[in-house]
Design an enzyme around this catalytic site. Structure first.
Site, mmCIF file in Angstrom:
data_model
loop_
_atom_site.group_PDB
_atom_site.id
_atom_site.type_symbol
_atom_site.label_atom_id
_atom_site.label_comp_id
_atom_site.label_asym_id
_atom_site.label_seq_id
_atom_site.Cartn_x
_atom_site.Cartn_y
_atom_site.Cartn_z
ATOM 1 N N ASP A 65 -29.266 21.984 3.377
ATOM 2 C CA ASP A 65 -28.783 20.804 2.649
ATOM 3 C C ASP A 65 -29.518 20.687 1.327
ATOM 4 O OD1 ASP A 65 -27.299 20.375 4.869
ATOM 5 O OD2 ASP A 65 -28.310 18.528 5.495
ATOM 6 N N TYR A 158 -22.895 17.208 -21.776
ATOM 7 C CA TYR A 158 -23.083 18.468 -21.038
ATOM 8 C C TYR A 158 -23.938 19.444 -21.864
ATOM 9 C CZ TYR A 158 -21.667 22.919 -18.819
ATOM 10 O OH TYR A 158 -21.655 24.152 -18.201
HETATM 11 N N1 LIG Z 1 -17.167 27.217 -15.629
HETATM 12 C C1 LIG Z 1 -17.623 27.349 -16.861
HETATM 13 O O1 LIG Z 1 -16.848 27.409 -17.847
HETATM 14 C C2 LIG Z 1 -19.104 27.486 -17.103
HETATM 15 C C3 LIG Z 1 -19.520 27.962 -18.355
HETATM 16 C C4 LIG Z 1 -20.881 28.078 -18.598
HETATM 17 C C5 LIG Z 1 -21.790 27.705 -17.625
HETATM 18 N N2 LIG Z 1 -21.353 27.227 -16.417
HETATM 19 C C6 LIG Z 1 -22.351 26.807 -15.451
HETATM 20 O O2 LIG Z 1 -22.312 27.654 -14.330
HETATM 21 C C7 LIG Z 1 -22.783 26.938 -13.182
HETATM 22 C C8 LIG Z 1 -21.802 27.137 -12.039
HETATM 23 O O3 LIG Z 1 -20.568 26.521 -12.384
HETATM 24 P P1 LIG Z 1 -19.159 27.049 -11.858
HETATM 25 O O4 LIG Z 1 -18.361 27.379 -13.065
HETATM 26 O O5 LIG Z 1 -19.340 28.056 -10.793
HETATM 27 O O6 LIG Z 1 -18.519 25.719 -11.309
HETATM 28 P P2 LIG Z 1 -18.354 25.146 -9.820
HETATM 29 O O7 LIG Z 1 -17.674 26.152 -8.964
HETATM 30 O O8 LIG Z 1 -17.728 23.816 -10.022
HETATM 31 O O9 LIG Z 1 -19.865 24.985 -9.336
HETATM 32 C C9 LIG Z 1 -20.637 23.865 -9.646
HETATM 33 C C10 LIG Z 1 -21.591 23.663 -8.511
HETATM 34 O O10 LIG Z 1 -22.466 22.566 -8.779
HETATM 35 C C11 LIG Z 1 -22.666 21.924 -7.536
HETATM 36 N N3 LIG Z 1 -23.184 20.563 -7.702
HETATM 37 C C12 LIG Z 1 -22.765 19.594 -8.520
HETATM 38 N N4 LIG Z 1 -23.477 18.476 -8.317
HETATM 39 C C13 LIG Z 1 -24.355 18.761 -7.315
HETATM 40 C C14 LIG Z 1 -25.365 18.015 -6.648
HETATM 41 N N5 LIG Z 1 -25.619 16.740 -6.939
HETATM 42 N N6 LIG Z 1 -26.082 18.651 -5.687
HETATM 43 C C15 LIG Z 1 -25.853 19.935 -5.351
HETATM 44 N N7 LIG Z 1 -24.908 20.685 -5.951
HETATM 45 C C16 LIG Z 1 -24.173 20.097 -6.921
HETATM 46 C C17 LIG Z 1 -21.311 21.933 -6.882
HETATM 47 O O11 LIG Z 1 -21.454 21.637 -5.515
HETATM 48 P P3 LIG Z 1 -20.360 20.800 -4.650
HETATM 49 O O12 LIG Z 1 -19.413 21.820 -4.085
HETATM 50 O O13 LIG Z 1 -21.183 20.117 -3.614
HETATM 51 O O14 LIG Z 1 -19.698 19.830 -5.605
HETATM 52 C C18 LIG Z 1 -20.918 23.374 -7.180
HETATM 53 O O15 LIG Z 1 -21.471 24.239 -6.229
HETATM 54 C C19 LIG Z 1 -22.952 25.481 -13.614
HETATM 55 O O16 LIG Z 1 -24.293 25.233 -13.930
HETATM 56 C C20 LIG Z 1 -22.119 25.413 -14.891
HETATM 57 O O17 LIG Z 1 -22.580 24.410 -15.754
HETATM 58 C C21 LIG Z 1 -20.029 27.126 -16.122
#
Ligand SMILES: NC(=O)c1ccc[n+]([C@@H]2O[C@H](COP(=O)([O-])OP(=O)(O)OC[C@H]3O[C@@H](n4cnc5c(N)ncnc54)[C@H](OP(=O)(O)O)[C@@H]3O)[C@@H](O)[C@H]2O)c1
Length: 252
Positions: A65, A158
């Site tokens: 968790d 962000y």
């Molecule tokens: N997608 C893009 O365009 C992009 C670009 C650059 C960087 N990033 C970065 O890459 C990383 C991964 O993002 P992703 O694209 O793979 O998106 P994603 O699939 O939406 O993953 C985001 C993750 O953050 C978790 N999260 C949010 N709030 C949380 C909390 N309070 N406690 C624990 N977990 C929490 C979510 O968990 P839950 O399932 O519990 O909500 C999910 O596992 C992030 O840091 C994002 O900012 C993304």
């Protein structure tokens, strides 16, 4: 330990339901690695689905968790996870994007973003750094973003969090060099994941698989800073120096 082929024996995903983090698991499997995967995530159907996906890939999985926003719980959690084993690769993959236009006008929402995108990465980063120092080895991957390189009007809540976490992890990498550790800061552009679902893709958008490939290579080659795609480095080094008056007129 990470072997000569860049294959870890353990993979610790903080934000274990992240599409990018799960693509990293797949990429390791594709290069022949068989790590134990530890998914740190909030309990619920998404975590269950993520754990099943890892099992289906033929790997052993543990779930713990983890609420990024509950920083008081982080020391105990990471101590438990690291007890009796080495953490070879840890991926800091949690983050929130949300509605940027409401975020900067909503006190509670802006503070939540700052806590999850900056405060929580610092919290786990310090603790993972301790683990790496104790082990004398280990890689920490920080999923930063091009959004932090030059913070834009369109997503400054962000972007400012990412700028802060990016600076922290670059610094942590410097600090851990003398202790055998390695920090890989990854700066993707727009990635097609659930975080960006329904949004118009930005130019040079990539898949989670492309980011994962870059992560695995960065760990194997001990790269400190990686742009995905690589062309983003050129684009952002130009944008970084555009005068503010011009920058605010650009459609970014
Ligand atoms: N997608 C893009 O365009 C992009 C670009 C650059 C960087 N990033 C970065 O890459 C990383 C991964 O993002 P992703 O694209 O793979 O998106 P994603 O699939 O939406 O993953 C985001 C993750 O953050 C978790 N999260 C949010 N709030 C949380 C909390 N309070 N406690 C624990 N977990 C929490 C979510 O968990 P839950 O399932 O519990 O909500 C999910 O596992 C992030 O840091 C994002 O900012 C993304």
């Amino acid at each position: 330990m990470i072997n000569a082929l860049g294959q870890p024996q353990s993979l610790f995903l903080l934000g274990g339901t992240s599409d990018i983090a799960l693509a990293v698991v797949d990429r390791y499997v594709a290069i022949g690695a068989r790590p134990l995967v530890i998914l740190a995530a909030r309990p619920g159907p998404r975590r269950e689905a993520a754990a099943q996906r890892v099992r289906d890939a033929g790997l052993e999985v543990e779930t713990v968790d983890f609420d990024a926003d509950d920083v008081e719980s982080h020391p105990g959690l990471i101590a438990d996870v690291a007890k009796g084993r080495d953490l070879d690769v840890s991926v800091v993959a949690f983050g929130v994007l949300g509605d940027e236009e409401s975020a900067w006008q909503d006190h509670a929402e802006a503070v939540r973003h700052a806590r999850i995108n900056y405060l929580a990465p610092v919290s786990v980063g310090v603790l993972l750094g301790e683990v790496v120092r104790r082990q004398g080895h280990g890689a920490i991957v920080a999923l930063s973003s091009v959004a932090g390189e030059r913070v834009r009007r369109s997503n400054f809540v962000y972007g400012s969090g990412k700028a802060g976490m990016d600076g922290f992890y670059l610094g942590l990498g410097e600090a851990l060099r003398d202790h055998g550790g390695h920090v890989a800061v990854i700066r993707p552009g727009f990635v097609h994941t659930k975080m960006t679902e329904g949004r118009a893709p930005a130019p040079l958008s990539v898949s989670p698989e492309q980011v994962a490939e870059a992560v695995v290579e960065a760990v194997a080659d001990r790269r400190e800073l990686t742009w995905v795609p690589g062309a983003m480095r050129i684009v952002m080094s130009g944008l970084r120096h555009v005068p503010r008056k011009v920058f605010r007129r650009l459609p970014v």
